[in-house]
Design an enzyme around this catalytic site. Structure first.
Site, short mmCIF file in Angstrom:
data_model
loop_
_atom_site.label_atom_id
_atom_site.label_comp_id
_atom_site.label_asym_id
_atom_site.label_seq_id
_atom_site.Cartn_x
_atom_site.Cartn_y
_atom_site.Cartn_z
CG HIS A 162 20.15 28.21 24.70
ND1 HIS A 162 18.91 27.63 24.77
CD2 HIS A 162 19.94 29.55 24.54
CE1 HIS A 162 17.99 28.58 24.66
NE2 HIS A 162 18.58 29.75 24.52
CG ASN A 194 15.34 30.22 22.52
OD1 ASN A 194 15.23 29.65 23.59
ND2 ASN A 194 16.14 31.26 22.34
CB CYS A 197 18.61 30.08 27.80
SG CYS A 197 17.34 31.21 27.22
#
Ligand code: UT7
Length: 352
Positions: A277, A308, A142
């Protein structure tokens, strides 16, 4: 008469003559680098929580409350990481207003390209018409996109390339166990991209980055490829110790964000946008609170309808803020990626 010593003969030259006088020249880089364009690709297929709960032992209410996710996108059959990356890259190149041949380096941040080798980068370079560009993948989960921005901006300033393309792309639906209560409702698919190039003023602040390998196992592919082969373990999905990661993100990442602001000499009240993020809406809210973000700083909340998407999440959220006019072109944004490794990277950028 004093005795005169005879001059000793010069020793015979042994081996090749030293060439230490030769010089190495360097290519001058640009004094400043900036994000010149961003692009995004969200797969057509929208998946709501009810569909997730057809397989997962959970509810729409729980997922919304605990993660803030309402819907996410899943890639279609045969729609690869490279297909999605290509679509996002084209958008970024168009906004940057350059020709694809001007791109000298393609950096793909991904953990879901389904080949151990070769990397996705070289094929992406050919697909977008940046044939022959240096191209490689980076694995920082990420935080991958923000790592890519760090590399690309230093390359532009260092003269290694004039323009670089950074893509964050994931097809996490391939690496998620749809029955795993810790991940199945979170992970999603998509791609986001940026073109980094020379600029007259500074557009990318210093990167604050790091890792904590002692927590290597808290987000990880369940088994190594060797264990999968030797112990017949079945598909090695990515699993996560949610609460541990949650605490690390909430308490560990706000100080990183502050350091990125300090390093860039930007005050929090001068920010136009905060683009963390998109891991969990609760993490985003907790960070904003810890940072004491002023009310007029727009916070990216793309997770609600995008889920996500790991390496793709920061550029996807950035593109949305710009496209929907929520953050001003030319405004200052603080971007922060964090995840498996554990790894993190943050920098202040000027929005293209
Ligand atoms: O992208 C990389 C970085 N990733 C992140 O930053 C993600 C960080 N972690 C998280 O976002 C959260 O930890 C999750 C969203 C994954 C989980 O939320 P949580 O609030 O930490 O849930 P929990 O694991 O503490 O579980 C709370 C309760 C438990 O029940 P009891 O013991 O309180 O009765 C769980 O059994 O919720 C239960 N639970 C679920 N219920 C319905 C756990 N998972 C589920 C589920 N559906 N999927």
């Amino acid at each position: 008469m004093p005795l005169r010593r005879k001059k000793a003969p010069a020793p015979e030259q042994v081996g090749p003559k030293p060439k230490g006088t030769g010089k190495i020249t360097t290519r001058p880089g640009s004094r400043h680098a900036a994000v010149l364009g961003v692009g995004a690709y969200r797969p057509r297929r929208v998946v709501d929580n009810h569909e997730i709960c057809e397989v997962l032992d959970s509810t729409d209410e729980w997922i919304r409350e605990r993660s803030g996710i309402i819907t996410r996108h899943f890639a279609g059959e045969g729609e690869s990481v490279i297909d999605m990356a290509e679509a996002a890259a084209k958008g970024a190149i168009e906004m940057a207003g350059i020709a694809p041949e001007q791109i000298g380096c393609v950096i793909v941040a991904t953990v879901t390209h389904p080949y151990q080798t070769p990397a996705a980068g070289p094929l992406l370079a050919v697909r977008i018409g940046a044939d022959g560009a240096a191209a490689f993948d980076i694995s920082a989960a990420c935080a991958g996109y923000c790592h890519g921005v760090a590399l690309a901006s230093d390359m532009v300033r260092g003269g290694t390339t004039e323009y670089a393309l950074v893509v964050g792309v994931e097809r996490l639906s391939d690496f998620t166990d749809p029955t795993d209560r810790g991940t199945a409702f979170i992970f999603a698919d998509g791609a986001g991209a940026a073109v980094i190039g020379p600029s007259e003023t500074e557009g990318i602040g210093p990167t604050i980055w790091g890792s904590d390998g002692s927590q290597w196992d808290v987000i990880a592919q369940r088994d190594s490829w060797l264990e999968v082969r030797d112990q017949d373990l079945g598909w090695p999905a990515i699993v996560m110790q949610g609460q541990t990661v949650f605490r690390w993100a909430v308490w560990g990442m706000a100080p990183v964000a502050k350091r990125a602001l300090d390093a860039a000499g930007v005050k929090i009240e001068d920010l136009d946008a905060f683009i963390p993020h998109q891991a969990n809406m609760r993490i985003i809210d907790a960070m904003a609170k810890q940072l004491k973000l002023p009310e007029d700083v727009v916070i990216a909340r793309d997770i609600a309808t995008t889920g996500n998407t790991s390496a793709a999440s920061v550029p996807l959220a950035t593109e949305r803020l710009i496209r929907e006019g929520l953050a001003p072109r030319g405004g200052l944004a603080l971007q922060l990626g964090f995840g498996a490794g554990l790894s993190y990277a943050a920098q202040v950028i000027r929005l293209p």
